[in-house]
Design an enzyme around this catalytic site. Structure first.
Site, PDB file in Angstrom:
ATOM      1  N   ASP A 128      16.377  95.696 -76.458  1.00 47.92           N
ATOM      2  CA  ASP A 128      17.034  94.785 -77.403  1.00 47.92           C
ATOM      3  C   ASP A 128      16.018  93.742 -77.863  1.00 47.92           C
ATOM      4  OD1 ASP A 128      18.996  93.504 -78.941  1.00 47.92           O
ATOM      5  OD2 ASP A 128      20.481  93.502 -77.328  1.00 47.92           O
ATOM      6  N   HIS A 184      21.920  98.804 -78.743  1.00 49.02           N
ATOM      7  CA  HIS A 184      23.226  98.746 -79.403  1.00 49.02           C
ATOM      8  C   HIS A 184      23.146  99.029 -80.904  1.00 49.02           C
ATOM      9  CE1 HIS A 184      22.999  94.474 -80.953  1.00 49.02           C
ATOM     10  NE2 HIS A 184      22.256  94.270 -79.894  1.00 49.02           N
ATOM     11  N   GLU A 204      28.106  95.581 -78.581  1.00 50.21           N
ATOM     12  CA  GLU A 204      27.312  94.675 -77.729  1.00 50.21           C
ATOM     13  C   GLU A 204      27.518  93.235 -78.139  1.00 50.21           C
ATOM     14  OE1 GLU A 204      23.772  92.228 -76.546  1.00 50.21           O
ATOM     15  OE2 GLU A 204      24.581  92.625 -78.524  1.00 50.21           O
ATOM     16  N   ASP A 235      18.258  93.336 -84.823  1.00 49.92           N
ATOM     17  CA  ASP A 235      19.085  93.226 -83.625  1.00 49.92           C
ATOM     18  C   ASP A 235      20.295  94.124 -83.831  1.00 49.92           C
ATOM     19  OD1 ASP A 235      20.639  92.510 -81.476  1.00 49.92           O
ATOM     20  OD2 ASP A 235      20.978  90.449 -82.116  1.00 49.92           O
TER      21      ASP A 235
HETATM   22 CO    CO Z   1      22.445  90.094 -81.052  1.00 55.42          CO
HETATM   23 ZN    ZN Z   2      21.050  92.559 -79.617  1.00 56.01          ZN
END
Ligand code: CO
Ligand code: ZN
Length: 331
Positions: free
Chosen positions: A216, A62, A193, A163
């Site tokens: 991820d 993402h 996401e 992230d």
């Molecule tokens: Co996250």
């Molecule tokens: Zn993530």
């Protein structure tokens, strides 16, 4: 690869406003893919054709990051805000935000709110002396991100939005390395996401892949007094067993383990007690898609100082490449 991670983590892309990130990724993947397109929700899809007809794999990482949205501006020019995604409240006081229009501000708290810190006790000071001045810099409804620079500590790196920009970087690097894809590969850089796996849901519906793999971050258990978890920084790619959004299809989990062993890629098994990834949305698409996730072990997830280890990042790249070059029809 560190340069790519730096560029991606320093870009602006709260959920729903990922364009700066997707434009950047487009320039990075253009010459390595057979086709690059975007869809209505803001997913960027890079396609690499396989040498054999039939199977297709959707890899998802993402592009969006957690952030804030301005909800109110008071007469003194202080901003109140809501969260975009799962913002860690304990990481906010003293931190800085940067808004879409470029305004930067400091987050602080009302007096007496140490014990029970909630979002409505916090405000952003953008240096405005009153409401009129504040309105020249930001608007109600404007999105912002946590404003932090990337730091290179050697094997380990710290940045905001590891992230999941580190997942995006893994896919970009893998796309460059793949020599002989057997399967049709969809590298999907997904939108939204952090607010509920939204981009991955529509992308998977449109692409109908035979296999779904999310890239991820995952948590680790290797810090002082950390939650017990058998994932550590520097011990390899994490192969997901389950999280709150997905139980990895056993065949997919076994395939990833076998590929890691065959290619001597360091790996560890990940059982994440709370949290999810795009694979949670992909595997429930249409009549179901066998799915799993390759996770990048990360400390301090959802804080402005997320830490990864380059050796794990490289292991993840190698595992993606190994999967992409595997003839799925033979599995
Ligand atoms: Co996250
Ligand atoms: Zn993530």
């Amino acid at each position: 690869m560190k340069t790519v991670i730096r560029q991606l983590t320093e870009a602006f892309g709260p959920s729903g406003y990922e364009t700066e990130v997707t434009e950047l990724i487009k320039t990075m993947v253009a010459k390595h893919a057979d086709e690059v397109k975007t869809d209505v929700l803001g997913n960027l899809i890079a396609i690499k054709n396989g040498s054999q007809d039939g199977q297709s794999i959707m890899f998802a990482a993402h592009t969006d990051e957690i952030g804030v949205v301005v909800t109110h501006i008071d007469d003194q020019g202080f901003l109140r805000f809501g969260s975009v995604g799962g913002v860690g409240i304990s990481t906010l006081v003293g931190n800085r935000v940067r808004f879409a229009g470029g305004a930067v501000g400091a987050i602080y708290q009302e007096k007496g709110s140490w014990k029970e810190l909630t979002l409505d006790k916090l405000y952003v000071d953008i240096g405005a002396e009153n409401k009129e001045e504040a309105l020249k810099k930001v608007k109600v409804g404007e999105f912002g991100i946590f404003h932090r620079e990337f730091e290179d500590l050697g094997d380990r790196l710290i940045a905001k939005s590891m992230d999941d920009r580190v997942g995006c970087a893994v896919l970009i690097e893998a796309l460059k390395k793949i020599q002989n894809p057997k399967n049709t590969l969809y590298f999907v850089f997904t939108a939204q996401e952090e607010v509920g796996l939204r981009g991955a849901r529509t992308a998977a519906y449109g692409l109908e892949p035979d296999l779904g793999i999310a890239l991820d971050v995952t948590l680790t258990g290797d810090m002082p007094e950390a939650r017990r978890m058998a994932v550590s920084l520097g011990k390899g790619a994490a192969i997901k067993v389950k999280d709150s959004s997905l139980i990895t299809h056993p065949k997919v989990k076994d395939l990833l383990v076998t590929l890691a062993e065959e290619n001597k890629i360091p790996y560890q098994m990940e059982v994440l007690e709370a949290g999810g990834t795009d694979a949670g949305a992909i595997h429930l698409t249409k009549a179901g898609v066998p799915s799993g996730a390759i996770s990048i072990p990360t400390r301090y997830v959802h804080s402005p100082s997320e830490m990864v280890d380059m050796r794990d990042v490289e292991a993840c790249v190698n595992l993606v490449v190994a999967l992409a070059e595997k003839d799925l029809a033979s599995v």
